[in-house]
Design a protein around this motif. Structure first.
Motif, PDB file in Angstrom:
ATOM      1  N   PRO A  34       0.865  -1.408  -0.013  1.00  0.00           N
ATOM      2  CA  PRO A  34      -0.051   0.044  -0.035  1.00  0.00           C
ATOM      3  C   PRO A  34       1.050   1.286  -0.002  1.00  0.00           C
ATOM      4  O   PRO A  34       1.859   1.378   0.871  1.00  0.00           O
ATOM      5  N   LEU A 105      -5.302  -3.711   7.315  1.00  0.00           N
ATOM      6  CA  LEU A 105      -4.679  -3.915   5.526  1.00  0.00           C
ATOM      7  C   LEU A 105      -3.158  -4.658   6.099  1.00  0.00           C
ATOM      8  O   LEU A 105      -2.874  -5.417   5.392  1.00  0.00           O
ATOM      9  N   TRP A 220      -7.069  -8.324  -1.236  1.00  0.00           N
ATOM     10  CA  TRP A 220      -6.455  -7.348  -0.407  1.00  0.00           C
ATOM     11  C   TRP A 220      -6.048  -6.107  -1.382  1.00  0.00           C
ATOM     12  O   TRP A 220      -6.161  -5.011  -1.100  1.00  0.00           O
ATOM     13  N   ARG A 224      -7.059  -2.419  -0.821  1.00  0.00           N
ATOM     14  CA  ARG A 224      -6.282  -1.269  -0.827  1.00  0.00           C
ATOM     15  C   ARG A 224      -6.591  -0.219  -1.683  1.00  0.00           C
ATOM     16  O   ARG A 224      -6.556   0.999  -1.517  1.00  0.00           O
ATOM     17  N   ASN A 228      -7.155   3.639  -0.861  1.00  0.00           N
ATOM     18  CA  ASN A 228      -6.546   4.851  -1.124  1.00  0.00           C
ATOM     19  C   ASN A 228      -7.618   5.799  -2.035  1.00  0.00           C
ATOM     20  O   ASN A 228      -7.526   6.937  -2.026  1.00  0.00           O
TER      21      ASN A 228
END
Length: 262
Positions: A34, A105, A220, A224, A228
């Motif tokens: 990330p 996360l 995942w 992410r 964002n």
């Protein structure tokens, strides 16, 4: 009496096909890390006091929502102030919510890394099975060489049979070799079934682990991307709030009235 010719039958072909079918899939791609980004700046919890020496406007003190008080320009109406305060609180809550998603996360990413190591170990174990398949292939080749030699000996015997006792001895030798090869074929077939069955089970298990890991990585990456996008939207809304409300003046009496539900 002619001696029957032996053939390899399906043994070599089945072994070759099974070995070719055991190529495992490619390793799963690693998820992207990330992007580290600073959270949007939270608006101040309390309005700043007016600058020293500033003259209050008629009807009460004039304050600012946090930025430097603009010189001149219209003062926020009560409804405009109400909207600015509500938006400030909303942005703050959204920022708190997105901040809470960072740790989960990261935890999930670390779990994915561990699972990838497990899949890697399974791949290495799968590769180690090739030695067993190669050993069986060598036995099958040796069996095939003996079959070829026996078939040639049988053909020579049938075309130019020896006489009398020599023929009986040769026929007995050929029959003995034929029986040994028949038993050897049964043993090789049983070993082939065992090797290919175990190898296929290992390949299936590896493929299942790889598929599960890839799905986890995809999930995942989706989380992410959503994180964002939400973070960037909060940042944009916060920047807009600072431009529209942060440096605007308002009357203190309007703020007190809003807090009282008026």
């Amino acid at each position: 009496m002619k001696v029957k010719t032996l053939v390899l039958g399906s043994l070599c072909l089945a072994l070759t096909a099974s070995l070719q079918a055991q190529t495992p899939p490619a390793k799963p791609a690693a998820p992207a890390q990330p992007a580290a980004a600073k959270p949007a700046a939270k608006p101040p919890a309390k309005p700043a006091a007016p600058a020293a020496g500033a003259k209050p406007a008629a009807g009460g003190n004039v304050l600012s929502l946090g930025g430097p008080a603009a010189r001149g320009g219209p003062i926020l109406t009560r409804d405009e102030l109400r909207a600015c305060l509500a938006e400030r609180d909303t942005i703050g809550k959204r920022q708190e919510a997105i901040d809470k998603e960072v740790a989960p996360l990261q935890t999930e990413l670390e779990a994915i890394d561990k699972e990838r190591e497990t899949v890697k170990a399974a791949r290495e174990a799968l590769d180690s099975r090739r030695s067993g398949a190669e050993a069986l292939a060598a036995k099958v080749k040796a069996y095939g060489d003996r079959v070829t030699a026996l078939n040639k000996a049988v053909a020579d015997f049938n075309e130019n049979p020896p006489r009398a006792a020599a023929a009986d001895r040769k026929r007995a030798e050929l029959n003995k070799e034929q029986k040994e090869l028949a038993a050897m074929k049964d043993e090789l077939e049983a070993e082939r079934v065992k090797v290919t069955t175990e190898a296929q089970a290992a390949v299936d298990a590896f493929n299942a682990k790889t598929e599960a890991l890839n799905k986890r990585v995809d999930a995942w990456n989706q989380r992410r991307a959503e994180f964002n996008a939400t973070r960037d939207k909060i940042k944009a809304d916060d920047t807009a709030w600072l431009a529209n409300c942060g440096d605007r003046r308002y009357r203190e009496e309007d703020e007190l009235a809003i807090k009282q539900g008026k």
